[in-house]
Design a protein around this motif. Structure first.
Motif, mmCIF file in Angstrom:
data_model
loop_
_atom_site.group_PDB
_atom_site.id
_atom_site.type_symbol
_atom_site.label_atom_id
_atom_site.label_comp_id
_atom_site.label_asym_id
_atom_site.label_seq_id
_atom_site.Cartn_x
_atom_site.Cartn_y
_atom_site.Cartn_z
ATOM 1 N N LEU A 165 0.855 -1.178 0.000
ATOM 2 C CA LEU A 165 0.000 0.000 0.000
ATOM 3 C C LEU A 165 0.896 1.235 0.000
ATOM 4 C CD1 LEU A 165 -2.827 1.340 0.294
ATOM 5 C CD2 LEU A 165 -2.483 1.278 2.773
ATOM 6 N N LEU A 166 0.692 2.109 -0.967
ATOM 7 C CA LEU A 166 1.402 3.391 -1.008
ATOM 8 C C LEU A 166 0.478 4.470 -0.473
ATOM 9 C CD1 LEU A 166 3.473 5.541 -1.811
ATOM 10 C CD2 LEU A 166 2.602 5.395 -4.161
ATOM 11 N N VAL A 167 0.918 5.157 0.570
ATOM 12 C CA VAL A 167 0.175 6.286 1.131
ATOM 13 C C VAL A 167 0.969 7.541 0.801
ATOM 14 C CG1 VAL A 167 -0.808 7.303 3.218
ATOM 15 C CG2 VAL A 167 -0.667 4.813 2.997
ATOM 16 N N ASN A 168 0.515 8.270 -0.204
ATOM 17 C CA ASN A 168 1.240 9.453 -0.664
ATOM 18 C C ASN A 168 0.594 10.703 -0.073
ATOM 19 O OD1 ASN A 168 3.424 10.446 -2.439
ATOM 20 N ND2 ASN A 168 1.737 11.531 -3.451
ATOM 21 N N TRP A 179 -2.941 -0.045 15.722
ATOM 22 C CA TRP A 179 -4.183 -0.587 15.191
ATOM 23 C C TRP A 179 -4.024 -2.007 14.671
ATOM 24 C CZ3 TRP A 179 -8.327 1.548 16.789
ATOM 25 C CH2 TRP A 179 -8.371 2.916 17.063
ATOM 26 N N SER A 180 -2.846 -2.346 14.147
ATOM 27 C CA SER A 180 -2.638 -3.697 13.609
ATOM 28 C C SER A 180 -2.131 -4.673 14.661
ATOM 29 C CB SER A 180 -1.654 -3.649 12.445
ATOM 30 O OG SER A 180 -0.331 -3.409 12.896
ATOM 31 N N LYS A 181 -1.908 -4.139 15.884
ATOM 32 C CA LYS A 181 -1.328 -4.963 16.963
ATOM 33 C C LYS A 181 0.001 -5.581 16.538
ATOM 34 C CE LYS A 181 -5.696 -6.066 19.281
ATOM 35 N NZ LYS A 181 -6.496 -5.074 18.536
ATOM 36 N N GLY A 182 0.758 -4.796 15.767
ATOM 37 C CA GLY A 182 2.098 -5.207 15.365
ATOM 38 C C GLY A 182 2.158 -6.134 14.169
ATOM 39 N N SER A 183 1.029 -6.405 13.521
ATOM 40 C CA SER A 183 1.022 -7.349 12.396
ATOM 41 C C SER A 183 1.391 -6.692 11.070
ATOM 42 C CB SER A 183 -0.357 -8.007 12.267
ATOM 43 O OG SER A 183 -1.344 -7.050 11.911
ATOM 44 N N LEU A 187 -6.836 0.883 8.017
ATOM 45 C CA LEU A 187 -8.126 0.324 7.609
ATOM 46 C C LEU A 187 -8.094 -0.133 6.150
ATOM 47 C CD1 LEU A 187 -10.532 2.859 9.372
ATOM 48 C CD2 LEU A 187 -10.097 0.476 10.018
ATOM 49 N N GLN A 188 -7.440 0.653 5.290
ATOM 50 C CA GLN A 188 -7.330 0.259 3.886
ATOM 51 C C GLN A 188 -6.451 -0.978 3.727
ATOM 52 O OE1 GLN A 188 -9.117 1.196 1.560
ATOM 53 N NE2 GLN A 188 -9.736 3.337 1.807
ATOM 54 N N SER A 189 -5.365 -1.030 4.473
ATOM 55 C CA SER A 189 -4.480 -2.191 4.382
ATOM 56 C C SER A 189 -5.176 -3.449 4.892
ATOM 57 C CB SER A 189 -3.182 -1.946 5.170
ATOM 58 O OG SER A 189 -3.421 -1.923 6.567
ATOM 59 N N GLU A 190 -6.004 -3.296 5.930
ATOM 60 C CA GLU A 190 -6.741 -4.430 6.471
ATOM 61 C C GLU A 190 -7.793 -4.909 5.476
ATOM 62 O OE1 GLU A 190 -7.551 -7.136 9.731
ATOM 63 O OE2 GLU A 190 -5.850 -5.889 9.103
ATOM 64 N N LYS A 191 -8.497 -3.989 4.881
ATOM 65 C CA LYS A 191 -9.542 -4.327 3.920
ATOM 66 C C LYS A 191 -8.980 -5.068 2.715
ATOM 67 C CE LYS A 191 -13.039 -2.180 0.932
ATOM 68 N NZ LYS A 191 -13.673 -0.896 0.532
ATOM 69 N N HIS A 192 -7.771 -4.662 2.272
ATOM 70 C CA HIS A 192 -7.183 -5.232 1.051
ATOM 71 C C HIS A 192 -6.063 -6.222 1.347
ATOM 72 C CE1 HIS A 192 -9.370 -2.562 -1.730
ATOM 73 N NE2 HIS A 192 -9.288 -1.677 -0.761
ATOM 74 N N ASN A 193 -5.916 -6.600 2.615
ATOM 75 C CA ASN A 193 -4.947 -7.627 3.018
ATOM 76 C C ASN A 193 -3.522 -7.281 2.579
ATOM 77 O OD1 ASN A 193 -4.174 -10.050 4.262
ATOM 78 N ND2 ASN A 193 -4.379 -11.217 2.359
ATOM 79 N N LEU A 194 -3.076 -6.105 2.937
ATOM 80 C CA LEU A 194 -1.730 -5.638 2.600
ATOM 81 C C LEU A 194 -0.929 -5.473 3.887
ATOM 82 C CD1 LEU A 194 -2.840 -2.947 0.001
ATOM 83 C CD2 LEU A 194 -1.859 -5.196 -0.505
ATOM 84 N N VAL A 196 -4.214 13.394 0.404
ATOM 85 C CA VAL A 196 -3.647 12.056 0.590
ATOM 86 C C VAL A 196 -4.289 11.080 -0.382
ATOM 87 C CG1 VAL A 196 -3.177 10.202 2.240
ATOM 88 C CG2 VAL A 196 -3.346 12.571 3.042
ATOM 89 N N SER A 197 -3.450 10.322 -1.101
ATOM 90 C CA SER A 197 -3.922 9.235 -1.946
ATOM 91 C C SER A 197 -3.377 7.923 -1.411
ATOM 92 C CB SER A 197 -3.464 9.416 -3.393
ATOM 93 O OG SER A 197 -4.215 10.418 -4.049
ATOM 94 N N MET A 198 -4.204 6.883 -1.444
ATOM 95 C CA MET A 198 -3.793 5.551 -1.008
ATOM 96 C C MET A 198 -3.977 4.601 -2.177
ATOM 97 S SD MET A 198 -5.217 5.543 2.894
ATOM 98 C CE MET A 198 -4.833 6.963 3.956
ATOM 99 N N VAL A 199 -2.875 3.956 -2.571
ATOM 100 C CA VAL A 199 -2.846 3.166 -3.794
ATOM 101 C C VAL A 199 -2.429 1.738 -3.475
ATOM 102 C CG1 VAL A 199 -1.953 3.032 -6.142
ATOM 103 C CG2 VAL A 199 -2.145 5.267 -5.026
ATOM 104 N N LYS A 200 -3.248 0.781 -3.885
ATOM 105 C CA LYS A 200 -2.900 -0.634 -3.777
ATOM 106 C C LYS A 200 -2.079 -1.008 -5.003
ATOM 107 C CE LYS A 200 -5.006 -5.256 -3.725
ATOM 108 N NZ LYS A 200 -6.291 -6.011 -3.757
#
Length: 481
Positions: A235-238, A438-442, A404-411, A243-247
């Motif tokens: 996931l790129l968070v620019n 938020w990811s509890k270190g995952s 949240l975006q990384s969790e939704k898209h499994n990144l 802010v744009s978030m790109v998978k």
């Protein structure tokens, strides 16, 4: 810092060590057609060339001839094996900043390779940016010589023009202006493709460019990463003005999956209103000195001093409400003032706030009332506390949305780029902490030393560089002719 070890050369083959006339003609006639040789690339400071000696090709030397209305990045990228002519520069022109990347030969010697330079202008000063590009044009022409016979069949060298590859919204907004001022064709490159190409280049080719942040390791909070070939997915968070978030799943396989309008432009705009400071770097400097607890409502303010809500992972220092103390403190001050008595300031009691004057300044910013800036007893909220609070608010918001975006898209890997970050430790800490919390270190947050130049580098490398993916893969070499 030493360059990475290279594969031994195969017998009967060697790398090119100088530019041929044919290569020079090709680069001039077809800007961008020469592949940039990134073999052995590494990061250096401006005044250090990796071998222990200073380099006259550093921006700090070159730019002395040109009025500096820009900011040079403090690190270049050395390209010791690129010896061909480069007849183009790249610019990523965003809503707040215009970022420029260009190549120069090392001490004017083609056999020594060269380096990439990085600099930025405020977009509202686009005229200064164009003038700098014009200055680069004149240096390019002087270096590569005027039209003359090349000695091969009596043909003439093409005129050594420096072309511009541009990306970002400004590539469209200022297209006619740049083209008419410079007298060259302006190639407009896709913004998302440039961001991904630039980030892939940094991840796979430049050792110690990417790093992770570890506040538990106070002696070495930044852990630098080796160049790697296993890039995708990520996931790129620019973070620029917005802010744009790109998978990203591959070089040409990507999707913008979200974003937010609350980015660097938000911090810049609101703080210019609340503090009067107009320089983004000065705002970050203010935030370094601030105490957000004077403005933010913390968990400890709700549960009592020294007490948090540890059962759900909230310490007493966790922000319960950004700017949550402002209204309460203002009302207390107003009630006290109405009674004709004293009002409570953070440090104790004082007189009724004076009427603000308009002669204060911070680092040359002169638009802020003196009573707010200078530390008079009438000040209710310090500009540095406001700056730190807003920086935390925006960074925490970006970090949570990214999670949240990384969790939704499994990144699992999240790369933060953009000029909002600027290597600022508080910002990096907040984004990294948000992902870890938020990811509890995952999941892991990654940052870059040239985070604001992904798009510009991607535009510069419009063709896949020679030697791309060499770290962990075979280095292509040229046969001796």
């Amino acid at each position: 810092m030493e360059a990475a070890n290279e594969r031994p050369e195969r017998p009967g083959k060697r790398r090119r060590v100088s530019s041929s006339v044919v290569d020079m003609q090709s680069a001039i006639a077809q800007p961008g057609s020469i592949k940039i040789n990134v073999t052995g690339a590494y990061i250096i400071d401006h005044d250090y060339d990796g071998d222990g000696s200073s380099s006259g090709s550093s921006p700090s030397h070159d730019a002395d001839e040109h009025e500096q209305t820009h900011q040079h990045h403090k690190r270049d990228i050395r390209l010791p094996n690129h010896t061909s002519v480069v007849s183009h520069v790249a610019a990523d022109i965003g809503g707040s900043l215009a970022k420029v990347v260009y190549f120069s030969r090392e001490n004017g010697d083609a056999a020594s390779g060269g380096r990439l330079h990085f600099l930025s202008f405020e977009t509202e000063k686009i005229d200064d940016c164009i003038e700098y590009l014009r200055w680069l044009q004149s240096k390019h022409k002087a270096t590569n010589g005027p039209n003359e016979t090349n000695g091969i069949n009596g043909t003439m060298k093409p005129e050594p023009k420096l072309s511009v590859f541009a990306t970002g919204g400004g590539a469209y907004k200022f297209y006619d202006l740049i083209k008419s001022r410079l007298g060259v064709d302006l190639s407009r490159e896709d913004e998302m493709e440039c961001l991904i190409r630039g980030l892939d280049f940094f991840i796979t080719e430049i050792p110690d460019e990417v790093f992770t942040y570890h506040d538990e390791d106070q002696e070495n909070v930044m852990h630098y990463q080796s160049a790697r070939s296993d890039v995708y997915p990520y996931l790129l968070v620019n973070i620029g003005s917005g802010v744009s978030m790109v998978k990203v799943e591959g070089p040409s396989k990507y999707q913008r999956i979200g974003g937010t309008s609350l980015g660097g432009g938000t911090l810049w705009g609101i703080l210019s209103l609340l503090t009067g400071v107009t320089s983004f770097d000065n705002m970050l400097a203010l935030a370094d000195k601030g105490d957000n607890s004077a403005v933010d409502l913390l968990v400890g303010d709700i549960y009592g001093e020294g007490t948090g809500y540890e059962k759900i992972g909230l310490s007493e220092r966790t922000i319960a409400s950004s700017f949550g103390k402002v209204l309460k403190r203002k009302r207390e001050a107003e009630r006290t003032a109405e009674d004709g008595g004293t009002w409570v300031n953070k440090g104790g009691y004082g007189k009724k706030p004076p009427v603000p004057e308009t002669n204060g300044s911070i680092n040359g910013d002169t638009t802020m009332p003196a009573a707010t800036i200078t530390g008079d007893s009438g000040r209710m909220f310090k500009p540095e506390d406001i700056s730190r609070s807003l920086l935390y608010a925006i960074s925490n918001n970006i970090g949570q949305i990214a999670y949240l975006q990384s969790e939704k898209h499994n990144l699992q890997r999240i790369y933060f780029g953009g000029s909002f970050i600027r290597g600022h430790q508080q910002t990096i800490h907040t984004l990294s902490y948000a992902i870890k919390f938020w990811s509890k270190g995952s999941k892991q947050a990654f940052f870059l030393r040239h985070e604001g130049y992904l798009g510009a580098v991607g535009a510069f490398l419009r063709r896949r560089p020679e030697g791309w993916g060499r770290r962990g893969s075979v280095v292509e070499e040229e046969a001796v002719k």
